[in-house]
Design an enzyme around this catalytic site. Structure first.
Site, PDB file in Angstrom:
ATOM      1  CB  SER A  90      14.644 -12.186  12.312  1.00  0.00           C
ATOM      2  OG  SER A  90      13.461 -11.925  13.035  1.00  0.00           O
ATOM      3  CE  LYS A  97      13.887  -7.565  13.498  1.00  0.00           C
ATOM      4  NZ  LYS A  97      14.439  -8.791  12.891  1.00  0.00           N
ATOM      5  N   PRO A 139       0.824  -1.207   0.000  1.00  0.00           N
ATOM      6  CG  PRO A 139      -0.792  -1.576   1.648  1.00  0.00           C
ATOM      7  CD  PRO A 139       0.527  -2.097   1.155  1.00  0.00           C
ATOM      8  N   GLY A 140       0.378   2.293  -0.683  1.00  0.00           N
ATOM      9  CA  GLY A 140       1.069   3.579  -0.667  1.00  0.00           C
ATOM     10  C   GLY A 140       2.195   3.714  -1.658  1.00  0.00           C
ATOM     11  CB  THR A 141       3.987   1.475  -3.866  1.00  0.00           C
ATOM     12  OG1 THR A 141       2.924   0.569  -4.185  1.00  0.00           O
ATOM     13  CG2 THR A 141       4.735   0.959  -2.647  1.00  0.00           C
TER      14      THR A 141
END
Length: 646
Positions: free
Chosen positions: A522, A565, A72-74
């Site tokens: 991760s 992070k 979204p938003g691209t």
């Protein structure tokens, strides 16, 4: 041990040469966004999606369908609107629906050049008014004649009865001229560009057209069938663009009918509910020759009707929207132009000065989460620009400054970032997150919430005698598929690095506070460290946090969201963060966190253990690890597995 402290984190400040490059934008001495010319056409305002722009230009000329997939938003909706501007100028049509004297439930459809529809309807209405006025005059004259005759014949009562009878008879026996007036179903201005219709989230009636329910079905009070017909988005997009975002949210029935409309170029309108009286009404086929632009996230492909996607692929293009673009001089210029576009489109916020634009550029680099790139999630960046502009306007400033942008970053934080901060505060209050001392089998891992927020993820491990014939690894915390697979890989590594037979023990792994589940691998480094600590009964430093994927041979592989992070660890009070060395250039943390945390890049699990574990016999323990890590075939240290970006 080779480590890099926070002082060695790549500086994200723009150099003097870079500032000069930006100032040279468009040959101007750039001092504010007001100095930048904004292109008038939407297609020229799109940045970073060169491939998508090229496809849209080709598709517009050839009137091809397009499917755009990406985050979204691209810029998917912006490209769809731009395509409507690029479509070849054709003669637009108005669509009229007429009553059918032979079958009231099958209204007639007619098309006329754009602008003519209103004229035709107006002419019909005027003619109907004239007939109504003429009939009313005749009725009035007849009633007056009856009354006059009754007066002359001294028959008052009979005259009144006769006048009332004649009035009622003529009123309900003569045709209703207004019922014969056609309805303008779709109207266009001949001087406007091709229509753009956004049908995102439309239900079947709004998409395909519908027939309104009529509570009065008889007695002369009913609404004519043709007057209850309502056009759908596919009909209003006739000659233009139909845009549907999140295409997979349409029901299979709607997708099937949409496919029919694409194939035939027309689609009749009927009631979409069987319980409605409109279900009996079905018009003649209504023209709907449109170019469809379907959009969605990656999961939209799985939710699409296979035949609909095949139709788009066979008669159009599929485009994947990029999330980042390279941080080059030209792309920085485009991004600064984007700031000017947002200020102009908003129309209520002051322009940005030079330092404010550079601060936005800096944030774009940070949010890309990738070294040497700028983010293309421009809707989020546009939100930051507007919040900064609002703050400047609130102060009555002539320009938006870097101070306003920095304040906006704190004000316009995402929900996930606010939740993360609240969770960190609460976890510290209840000792869920421990950042001091040492603990056996407990490690502070790091995770990403949403797209732009990190969180501390404690992982605990315990070893118990096996309850069955063979030992097992038991992991809890709502782990999803990839996370479960990473636990399996870690168990293989534990056998190698501890040198112990784990067939007689059960290894319990617990992810603390993972109410929304755990996805991704991760946390592999975190899990391996916690389990080795539990098996060897060696304490782990609690002021250390870590993140990284792990190969079965002990190589620490790159992960995503490293910047967020590290910032989460700093906010929690953690002093050192261990990350994969290949992620080092991705670290673009805020200035306020730089002095709070030390970043240590590593290549192998042995380096992780050296930084995190606190054994009594340090030299002896790490000598044992090195011995375990030696490849028995080559006699070399076993850390040669290739790395792949996640």
């Amino acid at each position: 041990m080779d480590s890099t402290t926070s002082k060695e984190i790549p500086n994200i400040e723009l150099t003097n040469d870079e500032l000069a490059e930006i100032d040279d934008f468009a040959g101007l001495e750039l001092s504010a966004s007001s100095d930048i010319d904004v292109p008038p056409n939407l297609i020229d305002q799109v940045i970073g999606q060169e491939h998508a722009v090229e496809v849209i230009r080709k598709a517009a000329v050839q009137r091809r369908h397009v499917m755009m997939i990406g985050s979204p938003g691209t810029g998917k909706s912006m490209l769809a609107k731009a395509m409507a501007e690029l479509l070849p100028k054709e003669e637009l049509q108005d669509i009229l629906v007429y009553p059918n004297s032979e079958d009231n439930n099958n209204p007639i459809i007619r098309t006329v050049p754009a602008g003519r529809g209103k004229q035709i309807v107006s002419a019909h209405k005027m003619e109907a008014r004239k007939k109504i006025q003429m009939r009313s005059t005749l009725i009035m004259l007849l009633i007056v004649g009856i009354v006059v005759y009754a007066i002359l014949a001294s028959q008052w009562l009979m005259g009144i009865i006769a006048a009332a009878f004649v009035f009622m008879a003529l009123k309900y026996s003569t045709p209703r001229e207004e019922t014969m007036v056609p309805k303008l179903l779709v109207s266009h201005d001949p001087n406007t560009p091709a229509p753009f219709v956004d049908a995102t989230g439309s239900h079947a009636g709004a998409l395909l057209g519908d027939v309104r329910h009529d509570p009065f079905q008889s007695g002369g009070l009913e609404t004519p069938s043709h007057d209850r017909v309502e056009s759908g988005a596919i009909h209003r997009a006739h000659g233009g663009v139909l845009f549907i975002d999140e295409i997979n949210t349409l029901t299979p029935h709607s997708q099937q009918n949409l496919l029919t409309a694409l194939q035939e170029g027309n689609f009749p309108i009927t009631g979409q509910s069987e319980r409605s009286s409109g279900a009996m009404v079905r018009t003649e086929p209504v023209p709907c020759r449109f170019v469809m632009i379907a959009a969605g996230n990656l999961d939209a492909i799985q939710g699409m009707h296979p035949a609909l996607r095949s139709r788009i692929r066979g008669y159009g293009y599929e485009v994947y929207m990029r999330e980042t673009m390279e941080d080059t001089q030209e792309n920085r210029r485009k991004f600064i132009r984007f700031i000017a576009q947002e200020v102009k489109n908003d129309g209520k916020i002051p322009h940005f000065d030079r330092d404010a634009m550079l601060e936005i550029l800096r944030e774009a680099r940070r949010r890309s989460n990738r070294k040497g790139h700028l983010t293309l999630k421009l809707r989020d960046m546009g939100g930051l620009i507007r919040v900064a502009g609002d703050l400047a306007r609130q102060e009555g400033a002539d320009f938006t400054t870097a101070k306003h942008v920095i304040a906006a970053k704190k004000t316009a934080r995402s929900i996930e970032d606010q939740i993360s901060d609240e969770y960190i505060r609460r976890s510290r209050d209840y000792d869920i997150t421990v950042v001091e001392g040492t603990r056996v089998g407990r490690v502070n891992g790091l995770a990403v919430m949403g797209n732009d927020s990190g969180s501390v993820l404690p992982v605990m491990a315990e070893v118990t005698p096996s309850q069955g014939a063979n030992g097992t690894v038991i992991a809890t915390g709502m782990l999803k598929d990839i996370a479960k697979e990473s636990i399996t890989n870690v168990s293989a590594l534990i056998k190698k690095f501890t040198g112990k037979d784990i067939r007689n023990i059960d290894i319990h792994i617990q992810f603390i506070g993972t109410y929304g589940g755990v996805e991704g691998d991760s946390a592999s480094v975190t899990v391996a460290t916690a389990v080795i600590s539990a098996i060897e009964d060696i304490p782990v430093r609690q002021d250390v946090a870590m993140t990284g994927s792990l190969s079965v041979r002990g190589d620490v592989l790159p992960i995503g969201g490293v910047t967020y992070k590290i910032e989460a660890a700093a906010k929690a009070g953690i002093k050192k963060v261990i990350i994969p060395r290949s992620n080092l250039d991705d670290v673009l943390i805020e200035d306020r966190y730089r002095a709070m945390v030390e970043v240590v890049p590593v290549d192998h699990i042995e380096e992780v253990l050296q930084n995190a574990l606190v054994p009594e016999n340090r030299e002896g323990f790490f000598a044992k690890l090195r011995k375990m890590a030696v490849n028995p075939t080559t006699g070399m240290f076993d850390s040669t597995v290739g790395r792949s970006v996640i």
